[in-house]
Design an enzyme around this catalytic site. Structure first.
Site, short mmCIF file in Angstrom:
data_model
loop_
_atom_site.label_atom_id
_atom_site.label_comp_id
_atom_site.label_asym_id
_atom_site.label_seq_id
_atom_site.Cartn_x
_atom_site.Cartn_y
_atom_site.Cartn_z
N ARG A 1 14.40 -25.94 -20.37
CA ARG A 1 13.96 -24.92 -21.33
C ARG A 1 12.71 -24.20 -20.84
O ARG A 1 11.85 -23.81 -21.61
CB ARG A 1 13.74 -25.52 -22.69
CG ARG A 1 12.71 -26.62 -22.66
CD ARG A 1 12.17 -26.79 -24.00
NE ARG A 1 11.48 -28.06 -24.07
CZ ARG A 1 11.06 -28.56 -25.19
NH1 ARG A 1 11.28 -27.93 -26.29
NH2 ARG A 1 10.44 -29.71 -25.19
N ASP B 1 8.98 -36.48 -13.48
CA ASP B 1 9.25 -35.04 -13.63
C ASP B 1 8.12 -34.34 -14.36
O ASP B 1 8.12 -33.11 -14.47
CB ASP B 1 10.59 -34.81 -14.36
CG ASP B 1 10.68 -35.60 -15.65
OD1 ASP B 1 10.53 -36.83 -15.61
OD2 ASP B 1 10.89 -34.99 -16.72
N ASP C 1 19.27 -27.30 -26.17
CA ASP C 1 19.46 -25.87 -26.44
C ASP C 1 18.51 -24.94 -25.68
O ASP C 1 18.62 -23.71 -25.80
CB ASP C 1 19.31 -25.60 -27.95
CG ASP C 1 17.99 -26.12 -28.49
OD1 ASP C 1 17.10 -26.45 -27.67
OD2 ASP C 1 17.83 -26.21 -29.71
N GLY C 2 17.58 -25.51 -24.94
CA GLY C 2 16.66 -24.64 -24.17
C GLY C 2 15.57 -24.00 -25.01
O GLY C 2 14.85 -23.13 -24.53
P1 AMP Z 1 10.24 -33.61 -21.12
O1 AMP Z 1 10.31 -35.05 -21.41
O2 AMP Z 1 9.90 -32.74 -22.30
O3 AMP Z 1 9.36 -33.30 -19.96
O4 AMP Z 1 11.72 -33.11 -20.73
C1 AMP Z 1 12.57 -33.83 -19.90
C2 AMP Z 1 13.72 -32.96 -19.49
O5 AMP Z 1 14.45 -32.52 -20.64
C3 AMP Z 1 13.35 -31.70 -18.74
O6 AMP Z 1 14.32 -31.48 -17.76
C4 AMP Z 1 13.38 -30.64 -19.80
O7 AMP Z 1 13.64 -29.37 -19.26
C5 AMP Z 1 14.53 -31.11 -20.66
N1 AMP Z 1 14.43 -30.63 -22.04
C6 AMP Z 1 13.55 -31.01 -23.00
N2 AMP Z 1 13.77 -30.35 -24.14
C7 AMP Z 1 14.82 -29.52 -23.93
C8 AMP Z 1 15.52 -28.56 -24.72
N3 AMP Z 1 15.23 -28.33 -25.98
N4 AMP Z 1 16.55 -27.90 -24.13
C9 AMP Z 1 16.88 -28.12 -22.85
N5 AMP Z 1 16.27 -28.99 -22.07
C10 AMP Z 1 15.24 -29.69 -22.58
MG MG Z 2 8.98 -32.28 -18.61
#
Ligand code: AMP
Ligand code: MG
Length: 522
Positions: free
Chosen positions: A105, A271, A136-137
């Site tokens: 996203r 990540d 949903d991005g």
């Molecule tokens: P995070 O733990 O927030 O760093 O996210 C982990 C992974 O999930 C990353 O690849 C983000 O891009 C993906 N991600 C988190 N929230 C969303 C969302 N609402 N839609 C798409 N990808 C998401």
């Molecule tokens: Mg992240």
């Protein structure tokens, strides 16, 4: 009409692109990114713009008021000569290899050169990408306010961080289950424009090592060195080792700043580890109120508490091991990498001691400091002591009046009535040692206080403060965002009209969702 930015892309011009241009979920091989366009939104509205970032990018307040600015930074207009893209990366999540993750996203608009510096500009919450997996991005207002306010606050605290240019409503509704307990609700969608020299993460390198795509890995590492570590010179085994060492040192610096100000990231997956040692991806982060090594704000991690405050430095080291593994195919020998890792582990210990000495106002290095600091940490935790208030008020201590120590910091106790009997005696004894310890210092009380005030902030973005801004914004009142944004520009200064923010967390916020409990749902 356009926004006057000097676009000079490198990432999407020098690195291999995903040949598929359709926007559907997929595993992307042999490429560092996929071209993708942001989604048009229903009724975009700019809520706040960072004046510092405007200036940094060579824009003006007038620009920020324009329709084109709103269009570009909510993904509704594409700047001429740009080709937006989402990055491919993997990562270790909560200790396990999770495979391909990527910008699910986040959409990079491009790179801008301003005042001799290059900045990547990225929208968070601008719609789905090939990496969106099952989600949903999009992003909601509450998490976008949190990221916007916190990244700028961290910058002003002197913590290495990605920045934020703007915060906007998309005008669309987004469905979220805040506590993952089967109660999804619609919330306001929002978009933050983030800015950083680079958004590369450890996971960008790990994905190629995991897939044995060594040539793409080499291309990306060489690119990273040329763009972001040019002082290391031409690629070679030595250069790669030196690169790893520098990333390690920057990461340690970053986490020591977190420990210093009481910031808990909440999701230190690989990540979410920047290759530039910047704080990145503000999700379920929190600020220590009661000093507690065991605290994490992230309810998604409440069982294991892998990413609690006290373990953050060790987690950085664990993450660096994963980066070392990812770089290994280019180096082909573990001995040198291990040597560097051992050096970094040692550095963690000394960096912590240096940081704590500064918080306590020590210039001189005493052999007993480690024990003395441990004793303090135990007392702080046994007494439920507000970290920010404690250290800031400790600056008022007078070497010759150590008997008054406890009264100086009484405000920091969440349950002052419980500071009695042996606990009280132990505090008094600690203060008496503190007084003796300070006599070994040359600085006068006033000079020491000034120095302490540069490392012990007066104002941080307490969890409940961000929640107050969110609650007001939900009701269409954006003034609290501005109030906190401007307060946190000068976190080390006394601000006459802001004393109400130099106070313990109110009791209503102790166990409130959003204040002490946050999840990855955002
Ligand atoms: P995070 O733990 O927030 O760093 O996210 C982990 C992974 O999930 C990353 O690849 C983000 O891009 C993906 N991600 C988190 N929230 C969303 C969302 N609402 N839609 C798409 N990808 C998401
Ligand atoms: Mg992240």
């Amino acid at each position: 009409m356009t926004v006057n930015l000097e676009i000079r892309d490198t990432f999407n011009t020098q690195l291999p692109a995903d040949p598929i241009s359709e926007n559907h979920r997929r595993q992307v091989h042999g490429a560092c990114f996929s071209f993708v366009k942001p989604k048009k939104t229903g009724n975009p509205k700019m809520l706040h713009v960072s004046p510092e970032m405007l200036t940094t990018l060579g824009l003006t307040g007038q620009d920020a008021k324009s329709n084109i600015f709103r269009g570009v930074f909510t993904g509704n207009e594409i700047l001429p000569n740009t080709k937006p893209y989402a990055m491919c990366y993997g990562g270790h999540q909560f200790g396990n290899w999770a495979g391909q993750l990527g910008d699910g996203r986040a959409i990079n608009l491009g790179e801008v050169v301003s005042r001799g510096k290059r900045w990547a500009i990225q929208l968070k919450g601008a719609g789905e990408t090939p990496y969106s997996r099952t989600a949903d991005g999009l992003a909601v207002l509450r998490s976008s306010i949190r990221e916007y306010l916190c990244s700028e606050a961290m910058f002003h605290l002197g913590v290495p961080t990605t920045r934020a240019l703007s915060l906007a409503l998309s005008g669309d509704q987004v469905l979220r289950d805040v506590l993952y307990n089967g109660n999804p609700e619609y919330e306001k969608g929002a978009i933050v424009c983030r800015v950083s020299p680079s958004f590369l993460r450890f996971g960008n390198y790990e994905i190629f090592a995991a897939r044995k795509e060594v040539e793409t890995l080499r291309t990306l590492v060489d690119y990273t060195i040329a763009q972001h570590y040019p002082q290391l010179g031409k690629p070679s085994m030595d250069t790669y080792l030196q690169f790893f060492k520098e990333v390690g040192e920057k990461s340690i610096k970053m986490v020591m700043h977190w420990q210093r100000v009481g910031f808990v990231h909440g999701v230190m997956n690989t990540d979410n580890m920047s290759i530039l040692g910047l704080t990145i991806d503000y999700g379920p982060y929190g600020w220590l109120e009661g000093y507690d090594h065991g605290w994490t704000p992230n309810t998604t991690d409440s069982g294991q508490k892998r990413y609690r405050y006290g373990t953050q430095p060790q987690v950085v080291l664990w993450n660096l091991y994963q980066l070392a593994n990812a770089l290994y195919p280019l180096i082909g020998d573990t001995a040198d990498l291990e040597l560097i890792l051992n050096g970094l582990e040692e550095k963690l210990g000394t960096a912590y001691l240096t940081m704590m000495r500064a918080k306590l106002g020590f210039n001189y290095e005493d052999n007993h400091d480690v024990d003395f600091i441990e004793e303090l940490e135990t007392l702080l935790q046994r007494s439920e002591t507000d970290m920010t208030l404690f250290f800031r008020n400790l600056g008022n201590f007078k070497k010759d009046a150590s008997s008054d120590g406890l009264s100086l910091i009484t405000d920091a106790f969440y349950k002052p009535d419980e500071i009695k009997d042996t606990l009280k005696a132990e505090w008094e004894s600690w203060f008496s040692k503190y007084g003796k310890r300070l006599k070994k210092e040359e600085r006068e009380d006033s000079e020491r206080k000034l120095a302490m005030n540069t490392v012990n902030p007066k104002y941080v973005l307490r969890n409940y403060m961000a929640q107050l801004a969110i609650d007001a914004a939900d009701n269409g009142d954006y003034t609290v965002i501005e109030e906190l944004f401007s307060l946190l520009r000068n976190p080390y200064d006394e601000q006459k009209n802001a004393e109400k923010w130099f106070a313990k967390r109110p009791e209503w916020a102790r166990n409130k969702v959003g204040c002490s409990m946050l999840s990855c749902s955002s």
